[in-house]
Write a protein that holds these residues in place. Structure first.
Motif, PDB file in Angstrom:
ATOM      1  N   MET A  36       0.836  -1.189   0.000  1.00 42.34           N
ATOM      2  CA  MET A  36       0.000   0.000   0.000  1.00 42.34           C
ATOM      3  C   MET A  36       0.874   1.244   0.000  1.00 42.34           C
ATOM      4  O   MET A  36       1.886   1.304   0.686  1.00 42.34           O
ATOM      5  N   CYS A  37       0.462   2.249  -0.778  1.00 41.26           N
ATOM      6  CA  CYS A  37       1.114   3.545  -0.705  1.00 41.26           C
ATOM      7  C   CYS A  37       0.769   4.187   0.642  1.00 41.26           C
ATOM      8  O   CYS A  37      -0.396   4.269   1.000  1.00 41.26           O
ATOM      9  N   PRO A  38       1.750   4.666   1.381  1.00 34.47           N
ATOM     10  CA  PRO A  38       1.473   5.282   2.682  1.00 34.47           C
ATOM     11  C   PRO A  38       0.774   6.627   2.576  1.00 34.47           C
ATOM     12  O   PRO A  38       0.233   7.130   3.543  1.00 34.47           O
ATOM     13  N   HIS A  39       0.783   7.224   1.372  1.00 35.70           N
ATOM     14  CA  HIS A  39       0.204   8.560   1.210  1.00 35.70           C
ATOM     15  C   HIS A  39      -1.253   8.489   0.759  1.00 35.70           C
ATOM     16  O   HIS A  39      -2.110   9.148   1.315  1.00 35.70           O
ATOM     17  N   CYS A  40      -1.545   7.666  -0.279  1.00 31.77           N
ATOM     18  CA  CYS A  40      -2.900   7.636  -0.830  1.00 31.77           C
ATOM     19  C   CYS A  40      -3.582   6.286  -0.640  1.00 31.77           C
ATOM     20  O   CYS A  40      -4.730   6.123  -1.046  1.00 31.77           O
ATOM     21  N   ASN A  41      -2.894   5.298  -0.058  1.00 27.99           N
ATOM     22  CA  ASN A  41      -3.444   3.982   0.242  1.00 27.99           C
ATOM     23  C   ASN A  41      -3.862   3.193  -0.993  1.00 27.99           C
ATOM     24  O   ASN A  41      -4.681   2.293  -0.915  1.00 27.99           O
ATOM     25  N   VAL A  50       8.246   5.004  -7.083  1.00 31.14           N
ATOM     26  CA  VAL A  50       7.356   6.135  -6.867  1.00 31.14           C
ATOM     27  C   VAL A  50       5.923   5.666  -7.073  1.00 31.14           C
ATOM     28  O   VAL A  50       5.637   4.890  -7.989  1.00 31.14           O
ATOM     29  N   CYS A  51       4.993   6.128  -6.244  1.00 32.65           N
ATOM     30  CA  CYS A  51       3.587   5.792  -6.396  1.00 32.65           C
ATOM     31  C   CYS A  51       3.037   6.446  -7.664  1.00 32.65           C
ATOM     32  O   CYS A  51       3.183   7.652  -7.841  1.00 32.65           O
ATOM     33  N   PRO A  52       2.398   5.658  -8.591  1.00 36.98           N
ATOM     34  CA  PRO A  52       1.869   6.235  -9.816  1.00 36.98           C
ATOM     35  C   PRO A  52       0.598   7.056  -9.590  1.00 36.98           C
ATOM     36  O   PRO A  52       0.165   7.787 -10.478  1.00 36.98           O
ATOM     37  N   HIS A  53       0.002   6.958  -8.435  1.00 37.01           N
ATOM     38  CA  HIS A  53      -1.266   7.645  -8.155  1.00 37.01           C
ATOM     39  C   HIS A  53      -1.047   9.041  -7.608  1.00 37.01           C
ATOM     40  O   HIS A  53      -1.771   9.969  -7.936  1.00 37.01           O
ATOM     41  N   CYS A  54      -0.041   9.198  -6.757  1.00 34.15           N
ATOM     42  CA  CYS A  54       0.148  10.498  -6.105  1.00 34.15           C
ATOM     43  C   CYS A  54       1.583  10.987  -6.170  1.00 34.15           C
ATOM     44  O   CYS A  54       1.865  12.101  -5.768  1.00 34.15           O
ATOM     45  N   GLY A  55       2.520  10.149  -6.667  1.00 32.48           N
ATOM     46  CA  GLY A  55       3.907  10.587  -6.783  1.00 32.48           C
ATOM     47  C   GLY A  55       4.712  10.443  -5.508  1.00 32.48           C
ATOM     48  O   GLY A  55       5.862  10.879  -5.458  1.00 32.48           O
ATOM     49  N   GLN A  56       4.148   9.826  -4.498  1.00 28.74           N
ATOM     50  CA  GLN A  56       4.865   9.626  -3.224  1.00 28.74           C
ATOM     51  C   GLN A  56       6.006   8.639  -3.436  1.00 28.74           C
ATOM     52  O   GLN A  56       5.828   7.593  -4.053  1.00 28.74           O
ATOM     53  N   ALA A  57       7.176   8.964  -2.943  1.00 33.28           N
ATOM     54  CA  ALA A  57       8.317   8.035  -2.991  1.00 33.28           C
ATOM     55  C   ALA A  57       8.041   6.855  -2.066  1.00 33.28           C
ATOM     56  O   ALA A  57       7.682   7.048  -0.910  1.00 33.28           O
TER      57      ALA A  57
HETATM   58 ZN   LIG Z   1       0.213   7.114  -3.519  1.00 40.74          ZN
END
Ligand SMILES: [Zn+2]
Length: 58
Positions: A36-41, A50-57
């Motif tokens: 899971m992305c910690p920023h956008c889940n 990098v998360c493709p949904h929000c760009g979070q590393a």
């Molecule tokens: Zn994300």
């Protein structure tokens, strides 16, 4: 009645252990290769930098 006390205590102990060990129930539901992305889940592959949904590393 000894068993009336030991059974709920065992259940509480199991719940505390499950939560403290990283929520085994949700981990069992997810595929091993994703996380899971910690920023956008949103789900992300474990090898993505990098998360493709929000760009979070990740
Ligand atoms: Zn994300």
């Amino acid at each position: 009645m000894f068993l009336m006390w030991i059974v709920p205590l065992l259940l509480i102990g199991l719940v505390v252990y499950a939560v403290s060990s990283g929520n085994i129930f949700t981990n069992a539901m997810k595929p091993v290769s994703s996380r899971m992305c910690p920023h956008c889940n949103q789900t992300a592959q474990s090898d993505w930098k990098v998360c493709p949904h929000c760009g979070q590393a990740l």
